[in-house]
Design an enzyme around this catalytic site. Structure first.
Site, mmCIF file in Angstrom:
data_model
loop_
_atom_site.group_PDB
_atom_site.id
_atom_site.type_symbol
_atom_site.label_atom_id
_atom_site.label_comp_id
_atom_site.label_asym_id
_atom_site.label_seq_id
_atom_site.Cartn_x
_atom_site.Cartn_y
_atom_site.Cartn_z
ATOM 1 N N ASP A 106 0.802 -1.217 0.000
ATOM 2 C CA ASP A 106 0.000 0.000 0.000
ATOM 3 C C ASP A 106 0.842 1.278 0.000
ATOM 4 O OD1 ASP A 106 -1.531 2.264 1.526
ATOM 5 O OD2 ASP A 106 -3.107 0.917 0.815
ATOM 6 N N ILE A 118 -5.340 2.000 -0.574
ATOM 7 C CA ILE A 118 -5.102 1.291 -1.829
ATOM 8 C C ILE A 118 -5.369 -0.193 -1.652
ATOM 9 C CG2 ILE A 118 -3.351 0.610 -3.496
ATOM 10 C CD1 ILE A 118 -2.219 3.354 -3.407
ATOM 11 N N ASP A 119 -4.853 -0.783 -0.585
ATOM 12 C CA ASP A 119 -5.115 -2.203 -0.331
ATOM 13 C C ASP A 119 -6.614 -2.483 -0.224
ATOM 14 O OD1 ASP A 119 -2.639 -3.425 -0.372
ATOM 15 O OD2 ASP A 119 -2.227 -3.035 1.731
ATOM 16 N N MET A 120 -7.278 -1.731 0.641
ATOM 17 C CA MET A 120 -8.697 -2.004 0.870
ATOM 18 C C MET A 120 -9.543 -1.604 -0.332
ATOM 19 S SD MET A 120 -9.056 -1.223 4.944
ATOM 20 C CE MET A 120 -10.610 -2.096 5.075
#
Length: 397
Positions: free
Chosen positions: A141, A169-171
């Site tokens: 991320d 960004i990850d989620m």
């Protein structure tokens, strides 16, 4: 009910860390039977992200892996790869976050599995996408926040670049991947055929930069860091109060006039420096000084009360504890019970949507490593003897 929408669908989850597990947790919360494949002995890397921990389990893992079963299979063995392919024969969805080419090298690529199961929805999550010179590289991320320019517009001018404090960004990638899976399932309902979809951290980061990119393409000027403010609006930022900070937002001239009323100076809206949005943006520093001279005379609570009474958008700046204690957060009920061993009062954030006024249940707690290996593989048709042999070969755990 939300928690039964995907009831009867089986998901094979070959993901770890944040993006992939968030995707499959969404599917699990909606009722899918999610089988999380983990490395024997260690499992998902997120299991080791501690402290902090609750009941001996990493809080990061707890937050991203409810509503799943855990099956330990070594994907680096031919026997383990065959087991996953066997599970995929009867699955509805397979989600993986292996590097591009890695699933294919294990015989678990789309072409191989769709031949076994033409109805399979196959979702691949990667860092930089599946094409281009950087496609084989790993990504995380904050790395992607730097690469996509998000860090360049975060923080205050003159300060070092700042990471946005949540894993957006990850989620976000997990959310987009889940959306792609649901769209593919909808398409399968009419076509009868599966579909391959993909999402990546890079594409998510680029999508979050949509407005800064649009501004740059229109002006050829690089966006600058503006702290809590926004380039296209003013006021739209934090202001100091007598005991804290208040965020005040005016997306149009009408709302700015209401802000002036709420701060006890309606005539300020007639100042030629602030008469319209373009003028306010052009005199941003003077506008901030004028408004802050008024907010500093009041407590945060008084500012918020007065501004809301005037119909002006505003908010206190909360820390996590203040946010959780707020009556509005408690009223919408997103924080649900998720008791875990050693922590019967544990709670977690549920899905951020509801249906007909009802929010779905937060599901079952994350499984212990390998808790469902035997039951899942027996249901897949393996015998007790085969399980014993595979365990002896360290193929399963």
């Amino acid at each position: 009910m939300l928690e039964s929408i995907l009831s009867g669908l089986r998901v094979i989850d070959l993901t770890q860390n944040v993006a992939g597990p968030f995707c499959t947790q969404i599917l699990g919360d909606l009722g899918a039977d999610v089988i999380k494949i983990e490395r024997p002995g260690s499992g998902d890397d997120a299991r080791q992200w501690k402290p902090p921990e609750i009941g001996g389990v990493s809080t990061g893992f707890l937050a991203l892996n409810r509503s799943k079963k855990s099956v330990c299979i070594d994907l680096d063995t031919r026997a383990g790869q065959q087991l996953v392919a066997r599970l995929a024969r009867t699955a509805d969805v397979l989600v993986h976050s292996l590097k591009p080419g890695s699933a294919e090298s294990r015989g678990l690529g789309w072409d191989a599995l769709v031949g076994l199961n033409p109805r399979l929805v196959y979702c691949a999550i990667s860092a930089f996408g599946e094409v281009g010179p950087m496609s084989p590289l790993p990504g995380y991320d904050p790395l992607m926040q730097a690469f996509t320019g998000i860090m360049s517009v975060s923080g205050h001018e003159g300060d070092e670049p700042a990471r946005v404090g949540v894993s957006l960004i990850d989620m976000g990638t997990g959310m987009w991947a889940a959306m792609a899976v649901l769209a593919a399932l909808l398409g399968r309902a009419s076509s009868g055929k599966g579909m391959r979809v993909q999402a990546s951290l890079l594409e998510t980061g680029l999508s979050w930069m949509t407005v800064p990119v649009a501004n740059y393409l229109a002006t050829a000027r690089l966006p600058r860091k503006m702290g809590s403010a926004m380039a296209m609006m003013a006021p739209y930022e934090l202001f100091d109060t007598a005991d804290g900070k208040v965020f005040i937002a005016a997306a149009n001239d009408r709302l700015f006039a209401r802000i002036c009323v709420g701060l006890g100076d309606p005539g300020l809206a007639q100042d030629e420096r602030f008469g319209n949005m373009a003028a306010r943006i052009g005199h941003r520093e003077a506008l901030h000084a004028e408004l802050e001279a008024r907010t500093r005379l009041r407590s945060t609570a008084d500012c918020v009360t007065a501004l809301r009474a005037a119909g002006a958008p505003c908010s206190e700046m909360h820390d996590v504890a203040q946010m959780l204690a707020h009556e509005q957060v408690q009223a919408i009920g997103m924080l649900g019970d998720l008791p875990v061993p050693g922590a019967p009062q544990h709670k977690t954030m549920g899905l951020p949507f509801s249906s007909q006024g009802r929010r779905g249940r937060t599901g079952l707690p994350p499984p212990a490593l390998g808790a469902d290996t035997e039951s899942v593989l027996l249901a897949a048709g393996l015998s007790v003897g085969e399980l014993t042999e595979l365990r002896g070969q360290s193929v399963i755990g």
